[in-house]
Design an enzyme around this catalytic site. Structure first.
Site, PDB file in Angstrom:
ATOM      1  N   LYS A   1     -46.843 -40.030 -76.357  1.00  0.00           N
ATOM      2  CA  LYS A   1     -45.386 -39.934 -76.572  1.00  0.00           C
ATOM      3  C   LYS A   1     -45.008 -38.479 -76.791  1.00  0.00           C
ATOM      4  CE  LYS A   1     -45.430 -38.789 -81.147  1.00  0.00           C
ATOM      5  NZ  LYS A   1     -45.076 -37.480 -81.633  1.00  0.00           N
TER       6      LYS A   1
ATOM      7  N   ASP B   1     -46.487 -43.961 -85.818  1.00  0.00           N
ATOM      8  CA  ASP B   1     -46.254 -43.879 -84.378  1.00  0.00           C
ATOM      9  C   ASP B   1     -46.866 -45.052 -83.607  1.00  0.00           C
ATOM     10  OD1 ASP B   1     -44.926 -41.467 -84.654  1.00  0.00           O
ATOM     11  OD2 ASP B   1     -46.709 -40.256 -84.242  1.00  0.00           O
TER      12      ASP B   1
ATOM     13  N   PRO C   1     -54.714 -35.255 -75.803  1.00  0.00           N
ATOM     14  CA  PRO C   1     -55.434 -34.365 -76.718  1.00  0.00           C
ATOM     15  C   PRO C   1     -55.378 -34.857 -78.171  1.00  0.00           C
ATOM     16  CG  PRO C   1     -53.605 -33.204 -75.660  1.00  0.00           C
ATOM     17  CD  PRO C   1     -53.602 -34.591 -75.124  1.00  0.00           C
ATOM     18  N   VAL C   2     -56.466 -34.582 -78.895  1.00  0.00           N
ATOM     19  CA  VAL C   2     -56.562 -34.954 -80.305  1.00  0.00           C
ATOM     20  C   VAL C   2     -55.738 -33.954 -81.125  1.00  0.00           C
ATOM     21  CG1 VAL C   2     -58.184 -35.228 -82.232  1.00  0.00           C
ATOM     22  CG2 VAL C   2     -58.865 -35.877 -79.902  1.00  0.00           C
TER      23      VAL C   2
ATOM     24  N   ALA D   1     -49.350 -38.355 -80.385  1.00  0.00           N
ATOM     25  CA  ALA D   1     -49.713 -39.688 -80.897  1.00  0.00           C
ATOM     26  C   ALA D   1     -50.974 -40.246 -80.241  1.00  0.00           C
ATOM     27  CB  ALA D   1     -48.548 -40.673 -80.765  1.00  0.00           C
ATOM     28  N   GLY D   2     -51.925 -39.377 -79.949  1.00  0.00           N
ATOM     29  CA  GLY D   2     -53.175 -39.817 -79.316  1.00  0.00           C
ATOM     30  C   GLY D   2     -53.908 -40.846 -80.163  1.00  0.00           C
TER      31      GLY D   2
ATOM     32  N   GLY E   1     -52.607 -33.333 -81.211  1.00  0.00           N
ATOM     33  CA  GLY E   1     -51.734 -32.579 -80.304  1.00  0.00           C
ATOM     34  C   GLY E   1     -50.252 -32.854 -80.481  1.00  0.00           C
ATOM     35  N   GLY E   2     -49.889 -33.773 -81.389  1.00  0.00           N
ATOM     36  CA  GLY E   2     -48.472 -34.130 -81.552  1.00  0.00           C
ATOM     37  C   GLY E   2     -48.001 -35.118 -80.504  1.00  0.00           C
TER      38      GLY E   2
ATOM     39  N   SER F   1     -52.702 -42.666 -82.696  1.00  0.00           N
ATOM     40  CA  SER F   1     -51.864 -43.854 -82.866  1.00  0.00           C
ATOM     41  C   SER F   1     -51.920 -44.734 -81.622  1.00  0.00           C
ATOM     42  CB  SER F   1     -50.403 -43.453 -83.112  1.00  0.00           C
ATOM     43  OG  SER F   1     -50.320 -42.654 -84.263  1.00  0.00           O
TER      44      SER F   1
HETATM   45  O1  C5P Z   1     -48.186 -42.629 -90.339  1.00  0.00           O
HETATM   46  P1  C5P Z   1     -49.304 -41.693 -90.011  1.00  0.00           P
HETATM   47  O2  C5P Z   1     -50.610 -42.147 -90.614  1.00  0.00           O
HETATM   48  O3  C5P Z   1     -49.425 -41.371 -88.569  1.00  0.00           O
HETATM   49  O4  C5P Z   1     -48.936 -40.322 -90.729  1.00  0.00           O
HETATM   50  C1  C5P Z   1     -49.875 -39.281 -90.852  1.00  0.00           C
HETATM   51  C2  C5P Z   1     -49.390 -38.325 -91.942  1.00  0.00           C
HETATM   52  O5  C5P Z   1     -48.213 -37.659 -91.484  1.00  0.00           O
HETATM   53  C3  C5P Z   1     -48.967 -39.003 -93.231  1.00  0.00           C
HETATM   54  O6  C5P Z   1     -50.065 -39.155 -94.104  1.00  0.00           O
HETATM   55  C4  C5P Z   1     -47.946 -38.021 -93.788  1.00  0.00           C
HETATM   56  O7  C5P Z   1     -48.594 -36.915 -94.385  1.00  0.00           O
HETATM   57  C5  C5P Z   1     -47.276 -37.489 -92.535  1.00  0.00           C
HETATM   58  N1  C5P Z   1     -46.027 -38.217 -92.194  1.00  0.00           N
HETATM   59  C6  C5P Z   1     -44.896 -38.047 -92.981  1.00  0.00           C
HETATM   60  N2  C5P Z   1     -43.743 -38.693 -92.658  1.00  0.00           N
HETATM   61  C7  C5P Z   1     -43.675 -39.487 -91.568  1.00  0.00           C
HETATM   62  C8  C5P Z   1     -44.801 -39.670 -90.743  1.00  0.00           C
HETATM   63  C9  C5P Z   1     -45.967 -39.014 -91.082  1.00  0.00           C
HETATM   64  O8  C5P Z   1     -44.931 -37.314 -93.975  1.00  0.00           O
HETATM   65  N3  C5P Z   1     -42.528 -40.098 -91.281  1.00  0.00           N
END
Ligand code: C5P
Length: 310
Positions: A19, A150, A108-109, A114-115, A111-112, A117
């Site tokens: 994404k 994500d 990519p790991v 959502a790999g 990478g922003g 997820s």
């Molecule tokens: O939800 P996910 O495990 O992908 O999030 C990874 C980390 O990103 C969370 O532990 C948090 O530090 C940060 N995060 C956040 N706010 C969000 C999504 C992610 O602070 N809405």
């Protein structure tokens, strides 16, 4: 004891997209540490593949190949393993289910995009089919939201507006197909680290917390030239603060003719919107020759979320 009978099929494959965030507006941290978001996700044609194979009860294992494979954890930190365990614990008979997962990575790991997820989403779908659980999609979506912010979008795909911590989704009224060039960074960025830097730089977050109307109007028009200038990411200053060289990547993409440029999610991948496939080829060649990033990929969006492949 009766030996467990493998179901039919004994192996299932799921393809799941990366994404990008066309808009990412971020509020101040909530009591649970997560940040409230107003975001527009788009799934793009860069796919990981997750195969789920029948394994003995209570055996959960994963192998990973492809892009960045050596940096992916193989233990219970792995989102695909966590997804399989969560599904088995919630809907299986006690310790009756097991799975051997193999992940082929192109996303990519760190990478922003959502790999991780997306691998969690794919594992949920694959294991639900492998174990013949016959769950309504709403139940899978609940587990997806539990796994990560994500993960629900990786199951849904398309173009969608996300709120909450990103897990509450409404499909967006978006027309057309968009051509993107993705520039991969040399080093990944940790999502929690980027959010922490965001809190330091902008403790009160964005007000009001809403997706820009200009972007939604542009998406309804289906005109990439209108969408380009509307791309926005509140996490971009934090990502640039942690990796200042990303500014050169964004500048280079715009100089070489992109309609818009944005860091995707927590970065460091930069996404460039272009007008056509030809423009995407031209920009990819220019960015590669410039050497400003590790690799480039041409993708289109929107594409569907996690789907079975035969
Ligand atoms: O939800 P996910 O495990 O992908 O999030 C990874 C980390 O990103 C969370 O532990 C948090 O530090 C940060 N995060 C956040 N706010 C969000 C999504 C992610 O602070 N809405």
């Amino acid at each position: 004891m009766v030996a467990p009978v493998p179901p039919n099929p004994v192996s299932v494959r799921v393809r799941v997209p990366a994404k990008i965030n066309l808009a990412l507006k971020v509020g101040p941290p909530r009591d649970d540490g997560f940040h409230p978001l107003a975001t527009v996700f788009q799934a793009v044609s860069l796919f990981d593949e997750v195969q789920a194979e029948w394994a003995e009860p209570d055996r959960f294992e994963v192998t990973v190949s492809g892009e960045g494979a050596d940096t992916v954890p193989l233990d219970d930190q792995n989102l695909a393993i966590r997804a399989a365990r969560l599904l088995a614990d919630t809907y299986g008979q006690q310790d009756s289910l097991g799975v051997a997962l193999s992940i082929k990575k192109s996303i990519p790991v760190a990478g922003g995009l959502a790999g991780g997820s997306s691998n969690g989403a794919a594992a949920l779908v694959a294991c639900a089919v492998l174990w013949d659980l016959d769950l309504p999609p709403a139940k899978l979506r609940e587990l997806a939201a539990e796994l990560g912010s994500d993960v629900p979008f990786a199951m849904l795909g398309g173009t969608a507006v996300g709120s909450g911590r990103g897990e509450e989704l409404v499909p967006a009224l978006a027309r057309g197909s968009y051509h993107w060039v993705l520039a991969f960074g040399h080093h990944g960025l940790s999502t929690p680290a980027v959010y922490r830097r965001f809190d330091e730089l902008q403790p009160s977050g964005t007000h009001p917390l809403e997706v820009p109307a200009g972007l939604m109007n542009a998406l309804r028009s289906g005109d990439a030239t209108q969408v380009g200038p509307e791309l926005v990411n509140d996490l971009q200053p934090a990502a640039l603060n942690l990796q200042p060289r990303l500014q050169q990547v964004l500048d280079a993409g715009m100089e070489y003719g992109a309609l818009g440029a944005v860091v995707s999610g927590s970065g460091p991948t930069c996404a460039f919107l272009v007008a056509s496939e030809t423009a995407a080829v031209d920009l990819s060649v220019a960015l590669s020759a410039d050497g400003v990033c590790r690799a480039v990929r041409r993708v289109v969006g929107p594409v569907p979320g996690a789907r079975l492949i035969t």
